[in-house]
Design a protein around this motif. Structure first.
Motif, PDB file in Angstrom:
ATOM      1  N   ARG A  97      -0.137  -3.411   1.687  1.00  0.00           N
ATOM      2  CA  ARG A  97       0.826  -3.113   0.619  1.00  0.00           C
ATOM      3  C   ARG A  97       0.181  -2.320  -0.517  1.00  0.00           C
ATOM      4  O   ARG A  97       0.758  -1.379  -1.038  1.00  0.00           O
ATOM      5  CB  ARG A  97       1.401  -4.408   0.047  1.00  0.00           C
ATOM      6  CG  ARG A  97       2.372  -5.084   0.929  1.00  0.00           C
ATOM      7  CD  ARG A  97       3.083  -6.235   0.214  1.00  0.00           C
ATOM      8  NE  ARG A  97       3.730  -7.121   1.157  1.00  0.00           N
ATOM      9  CZ  ARG A  97       4.766  -6.805   1.900  1.00  0.00           C
ATOM     10  NH1 ARG A  97       5.264  -5.606   1.835  1.00  0.00           N
ATOM     11  NH2 ARG A  97       5.301  -7.667   2.722  1.00  0.00           N
ATOM     12  N   ARG A  98      -1.018  -2.687  -0.892  1.00  0.00           N
ATOM     13  CA  ARG A  98      -1.706  -2.056  -2.024  1.00  0.00           C
ATOM     14  C   ARG A  98      -2.043  -0.594  -1.730  1.00  0.00           C
ATOM     15  O   ARG A  98      -2.013   0.243  -2.623  1.00  0.00           O
ATOM     16  CB  ARG A  98      -2.977  -2.848  -2.349  1.00  0.00           C
ATOM     17  CG  ARG A  98      -3.679  -2.380  -3.616  1.00  0.00           C
ATOM     18  CD  ARG A  98      -4.935  -3.154  -3.905  1.00  0.00           C
ATOM     19  NE  ARG A  98      -5.849  -3.001  -2.763  1.00  0.00           N
ATOM     20  CZ  ARG A  98      -6.598  -3.971  -2.255  1.00  0.00           C
ATOM     21  NH1 ARG A  98      -6.582  -5.168  -2.778  1.00  0.00           N
ATOM     22  NH2 ARG A  98      -7.386  -3.763  -1.227  1.00  0.00           N
ATOM     23  N   GLU A  99      -2.352  -0.285  -0.488  1.00  0.00           N
ATOM     24  CA  GLU A  99      -2.790   1.071  -0.136  1.00  0.00           C
ATOM     25  C   GLU A  99      -1.810   1.748   0.817  1.00  0.00           C
ATOM     26  O   GLU A  99      -2.208   2.520   1.690  1.00  0.00           O
ATOM     27  CB  GLU A  99      -4.188   1.006   0.476  1.00  0.00           C
ATOM     28  CG  GLU A  99      -5.215   0.429  -0.484  1.00  0.00           C
ATOM     29  CD  GLU A  99      -6.583   0.235   0.148  1.00  0.00           C
ATOM     30  OE1 GLU A  99      -6.675   0.173   1.395  1.00  0.00           O
ATOM     31  OE2 GLU A  99      -7.550   0.138  -0.618  1.00  0.00           O
ATOM     32  N   ILE A 100      -0.526   1.521   0.587  1.00  0.00           N
ATOM     33  CA  ILE A 100       0.512   2.019   1.488  1.00  0.00           C
ATOM     34  C   ILE A 100       0.500   3.542   1.600  1.00  0.00           C
ATOM     35  O   ILE A 100       0.803   4.112   2.646  1.00  0.00           O
ATOM     36  CB  ILE A 100       1.901   1.490   1.055  1.00  0.00           C
ATOM     37  CG1 ILE A 100       2.896   1.621   2.202  1.00  0.00           C
ATOM     38  CG2 ILE A 100       2.380   2.152  -0.229  1.00  0.00           C
ATOM     39  CD1 ILE A 100       4.173   0.846   1.982  1.00  0.00           C
ATOM     40  N   GLU A 101       0.114   4.233   0.536  1.00  0.00           N
ATOM     41  CA  GLU A 101       0.122   5.703   0.534  1.00  0.00           C
ATOM     42  C   GLU A 101      -0.903   6.313   1.491  1.00  0.00           C
ATOM     43  O   GLU A 101      -0.840   7.489   1.808  1.00  0.00           O
ATOM     44  CB  GLU A 101      -0.101   6.247  -0.886  1.00  0.00           C
ATOM     45  CG  GLU A 101      -1.522   6.145  -1.403  1.00  0.00           C
ATOM     46  CD  GLU A 101      -1.968   4.740  -1.847  1.00  0.00           C
ATOM     47  OE1 GLU A 101      -3.180   4.562  -2.104  1.00  0.00           O
ATOM     48  OE2 GLU A 101      -1.123   3.830  -1.927  1.00  0.00           O
ATOM     49  N   LYS A 102      -1.843   5.499   1.981  1.00  0.00           N
ATOM     50  CA  LYS A 102      -2.868   6.003   2.904  1.00  0.00           C
ATOM     51  C   LYS A 102      -2.379   6.092   4.341  1.00  0.00           C
ATOM     52  O   LYS A 102      -3.125   6.543   5.215  1.00  0.00           O
ATOM     53  CB  LYS A 102      -4.116   5.124   2.843  1.00  0.00           C
ATOM     54  CG  LYS A 102      -4.874   5.230   1.535  1.00  0.00           C
ATOM     55  CD  LYS A 102      -6.135   4.385   1.579  1.00  0.00           C
ATOM     56  CE  LYS A 102      -6.935   4.483   0.310  1.00  0.00           C
ATOM     57  NZ  LYS A 102      -8.142   3.644   0.384  1.00  0.00           N
ATOM     58  N   GLY A 103      -1.138   5.666   4.586  1.00  0.00           N
ATOM     59  CA  GLY A 103      -0.587   5.747   5.939  1.00  0.00           C
ATOM     60  C   GLY A 103      -1.441   4.989   6.935  1.00  0.00           C
ATOM     61  O   GLY A 103      -1.744   3.813   6.733  1.00  0.00           O
TER      62      GLY A 103
END
Length: 182
Positions: free
Chosen positions: A16-22
């Motif tokens: 959830r915290r690093e969702i932008e990393k795909g």
């Protein structure tokens, strides 16, 4: 059986915290920036190979040119599929595929060729395939377990490049060549 190193709650929180990393998670073990650079070099290689095969397809002439040209066209289509697959992987990893025509030949591992002789075309294509085979073998070994998905992409490309080299070698063996002058 070994225990998991990370508990499920920690995995969920990180996801959830690093969702932008795909798809790139903490488990990714390669140098992402360098992997993207290598992928863009492979993309350039595949585009240059596609263009070389297309040129050879359209300019092949002579008694044996029909089956050879058909092989060139088939290889061109497969090299384009390789380029598409590499570009897709670059995007999956959060990178940008570099299609800049001004720098393609500088970034490509294999060279472009403008031979007019059918035998020279086949030889130059075989040299390019051998360069791709050597490069992709080295890349797959370098990636190791750090990025198994990208490694598999290169292993798949490698298998088809080996088929291309075998096809080209077979063409050279079947087409009569001038005797070397002594």
């Amino acid at each position: 059986m070994a225990e998991f190193l990370t508990d499920v709650e920690t995995l969920r929180e990180r996801a959830r915290r690093e969702i932008e990393k795909g798809p790139v998670t903490d488990a990714y073990g390669a140098d992402l920036e360098r992997v993207l650079q290598v992928l863009n070099e492979a993309l350039a290689t595949e585009i240059v190979c596609t263009l070389r095969y297309k040129r050879h397809y359209y300019t092949a002439s002579g008694l044996y040119s029909e089956p050879v040209a058909a092989e060139f066209l088939e290889h061109a289509a497969e090299e384009q599929q390789h380029a598409d697959r590499v570009a897709q992987r670059i995007v999956q990893l959060g990178g940008k595929p570099d299609f800049n025509p001004d720098t393609l030949t500088q970034r490509a591992h294999a060279g472009y060729d403008a031979s007019a002789d059918l035998i020279e075309m086949i030889k130059e294509d075989l040299v390019a395939e051998r360069v791709a085979i050597a490069s992709y073998t080295e890349i797959a070994k370098w990636l190791g377990d750090g990025d198994p998905t990208t490694r598999r992409v290169f292993e798949d490309l490698l298998a088809q490049e080996e088929e291309h080299a075998d096809d080209l070698r077979g063409l050279l063996e079947r087409i009569p060549q001038e005797k070397e002058k002594g």
